[in-house]
Motif scaffolding. Sequence first.
Motif, PDB file in Angstrom:
ATOM      1  N   UNK A  48       7.309  -2.082   1.367  1.00  0.00           N
ATOM      2  CA  UNK A  48       8.226  -1.933   1.088  1.00  0.00           C
ATOM      3  C   UNK A  48       9.083  -0.736   0.973  1.00  0.00           C
ATOM      4  N   UNK A  49      10.634  -1.017   0.771  1.00  0.00           N
ATOM      5  CA  UNK A  49      10.881  -0.238   0.638  1.00  0.00           C
ATOM      6  C   UNK A  49      12.807  -0.316   0.102  1.00  0.00           C
ATOM      7  N   UNK A  50      12.315   0.707  -1.235  1.00  0.00           N
ATOM      8  CA  UNK A  50      13.545   0.594  -2.367  1.00  0.00           C
ATOM      9  C   UNK A  50      15.060   1.587  -1.906  1.00  0.00           C
ATOM     10  N   UNK A  51      16.031   1.209  -1.395  1.00  0.00           N
ATOM     11  CA  UNK A  51      17.010   1.611  -0.890  1.00  0.00           C
ATOM     12  C   UNK A  51      18.125   2.139  -1.959  1.00  0.00           C
ATOM     13  N   UNK A  52      18.735   3.208  -2.317  1.00  0.00           N
ATOM     14  CA  UNK A  52      19.421   3.092  -4.068  1.00  0.00           C
ATOM     15  C   UNK A  52      20.414   4.941  -3.214  1.00  0.00           C
ATOM     16  N   UNK A  53      20.075   4.820  -2.495  1.00  0.00           N
ATOM     17  CA  UNK A  53      20.669   6.317  -1.684  1.00  0.00           C
ATOM     18  C   UNK A  53      22.230   6.595  -1.538  1.00  0.00           C
ATOM     19  N   UNK A  54      22.708   7.312  -0.801  1.00  0.00           N
ATOM     20  CA  UNK A  54      24.211   7.477  -0.462  1.00  0.00           C
ATOM     21  C   UNK A  54      24.783   5.631  -0.183  1.00  0.00           C
ATOM     22  N   UNK A  55      25.809   5.271  -0.775  1.00  0.00           N
ATOM     23  CA  UNK A  55      26.022   4.138  -0.286  1.00  0.00           C
ATOM     24  C   UNK A  55      26.451   4.114   1.114  1.00  0.00           C
ATOM     25  N   UNK A  56      27.637   5.368   0.835  1.00  0.00           N
ATOM     26  CA  UNK A  56      28.126   5.665   2.788  1.00  0.00           C
ATOM     27  C   UNK A  56      27.597   5.166   4.168  1.00  0.00           C
ATOM     28  N   UNK A  57      25.427   5.614   3.430  1.00  0.00           N
ATOM     29  CA  UNK A  57      24.487   5.382   4.453  1.00  0.00           C
ATOM     30  C   UNK A  57      23.544   4.313   4.026  1.00  0.00           C
ATOM     31  N   UNK A  58      24.446   3.552   3.982  1.00  0.00           N
ATOM     32  CA  UNK A  58      23.676   2.007   3.154  1.00  0.00           C
ATOM     33  C   UNK A  58      22.993   1.839   4.898  1.00  0.00           C
ATOM     34  N   UNK A  59      23.910   1.840   5.901  1.00  0.00           N
ATOM     35  CA  UNK A  59      22.866   0.771   7.589  1.00  0.00           C
ATOM     36  C   UNK A  59      22.201   1.902   7.964  1.00  0.00           C
ATOM     37  N   UNK A  60      22.548   2.863   8.137  1.00  0.00           N
ATOM     38  CA  UNK A  60      21.342   4.257   8.249  1.00  0.00           C
ATOM     39  C   UNK A  60      20.182   3.854   7.446  1.00  0.00           C
ATOM     40  N   UNK A  61      20.150   3.843   6.111  1.00  0.00           N
ATOM     41  CA  UNK A  61      19.130   3.489   5.667  1.00  0.00           C
ATOM     42  C   UNK A  61      18.410   2.697   6.041  1.00  0.00           C
ATOM     43  N   UNK A  62      19.396   1.399   6.829  1.00  0.00           N
ATOM     44  CA  UNK A  62      18.514  -0.256   6.668  1.00  0.00           C
ATOM     45  C   UNK A  62      17.662  -0.112   7.889  1.00  0.00           C
ATOM     46  N   UNK A  63      18.568   0.941   9.285  1.00  0.00           N
ATOM     47  CA  UNK A  63      18.075   0.378  10.273  1.00  0.00           C
ATOM     48  C   UNK A  63      16.403   1.173  10.838  1.00  0.00           C
ATOM     49  N   UNK A  64      17.066   2.422   9.711  1.00  0.00           N
ATOM     50  CA  UNK A  64      15.509   3.867   9.801  1.00  0.00           C
ATOM     51  C   UNK A  64      14.434   3.066   8.698  1.00  0.00           C
ATOM     52  N   UNK A  65      14.595   2.197   7.992  1.00  0.00           N
ATOM     53  CA  UNK A  65      13.202   1.614   7.531  1.00  0.00           C
ATOM     54  C   UNK A  65      12.775   0.730   8.040  1.00  0.00           C
ATOM     55  N   UNK A 107      13.965  12.627   6.993  1.00  0.00           N
ATOM     56  CA  UNK A 107      12.271  13.332   7.079  1.00  0.00           C
ATOM     57  C   UNK A 107      11.140  12.546   6.902  1.00  0.00           C
ATOM     58  N   UNK A 108      11.697  11.155   6.690  1.00  0.00           N
ATOM     59  CA  UNK A 108      10.826   9.473   6.789  1.00  0.00           C
ATOM     60  C   UNK A 108       9.898   9.432   8.460  1.00  0.00           C
ATOM     61  N   UNK A 109      10.810   9.848  10.094  1.00  0.00           N
ATOM     62  CA  UNK A 109      10.323   9.253  10.590  1.00  0.00           C
ATOM     63  C   UNK A 109       8.571   9.913  10.512  1.00  0.00           C
ATOM     64  N   UNK A 163       0.920  -1.167   0.078  1.00  0.00           N
ATOM     65  CA  UNK A 163      -0.439  -0.610  -0.039  1.00  0.00           C
ATOM     66  C   UNK A 163       1.215   1.138   0.078  1.00  0.00           C
ATOM     67  N   UNK A 164       1.699   0.941   0.626  1.00  0.00           N
ATOM     68  CA  UNK A 164       3.296   2.696   0.451  1.00  0.00           C
ATOM     69  C   UNK A 164       4.013   1.729   0.294  1.00  0.00           C
ATOM     70  N   UNK A 165       4.942   2.947  -0.477  1.00  0.00           N
ATOM     71  CA  UNK A 165       6.527   2.176  -0.778  1.00  0.00           C
ATOM     72  C   UNK A 165       7.046   3.393  -0.494  1.00  0.00           C
ATOM     73  N   UNK A 166       8.681   2.856   0.188  1.00  0.00           N
ATOM     74  CA  UNK A 166       9.427   3.793   0.128  1.00  0.00           C
ATOM     75  C   UNK A 166      10.551   3.709  -0.795  1.00  0.00           C
TER      76      UNK A 166
END
Length: 212
Positions: A130-147, A120-122, A58-61
């Motif tokens: 569903x989330x698709x992560x394709x941002x700054x590779x230096x922050x992938x672990x941060x994106x992952x934990x937030x998502x 901004x997401x919080x 229903x909601x995709x990030x």
Amino acid sequence: MTESEELDDYILRHIDPESRYLNELYRATNLRLLRPRMASGHLQGRLLKMLVNMIRPRNVLEIGTYSGYSALCLAEGLDEGGHLYTFEINDEQEEFTRPWLEGSPYGGRITFIIGDALKEVPKLGITFDLAYIDGDKRHYTDYYEMVLRHLSPGGYILADNTLWSGNVTCTPKPSDLQTLGIQHFNDLVSADSRVEKVILPLRDGLTIIRKL
């Protein structure tokens, strides 16, 4: 044409075609933007659309809009009432990308936000399926934990570029923060008992992660 190029061409001739609109966007991306390889392209775009069809979120990030190609493919697969929130941190990208998103057949399903997804997401107060992560590779672990904190049980994360042109198997220089970021992310996900995971050797690597 090399053997690899012949195989790529064969694959593209034996899958669903991309729409004329996507083809025009991909061409414009290559003509007008730096690093056009960042766009998902025909094969990965059809996979993203099909995965959305299968998961029926229903909601995709999306984190990392770039030219909007992947966003349009994700939005194309949504059921009626589904919505995509896509974040791009580079405000210089907005002039190119926003007209392509808003002028598409799926513009009403997409909210395009310029800003740091980590901040901004919080604020949205939305649970994503569903989330698709394709941002700054230096922050992938941060994106992952937030998502993960904003993902429904049984929800999926798709992480792009997780093979990083094969560089994940090498020992990078300390200054190569993007390769180090991808390696750290892969190691974290591999050991994470909160999720199921599989890496597909598609283009530059696509990891499919399911939250338990």
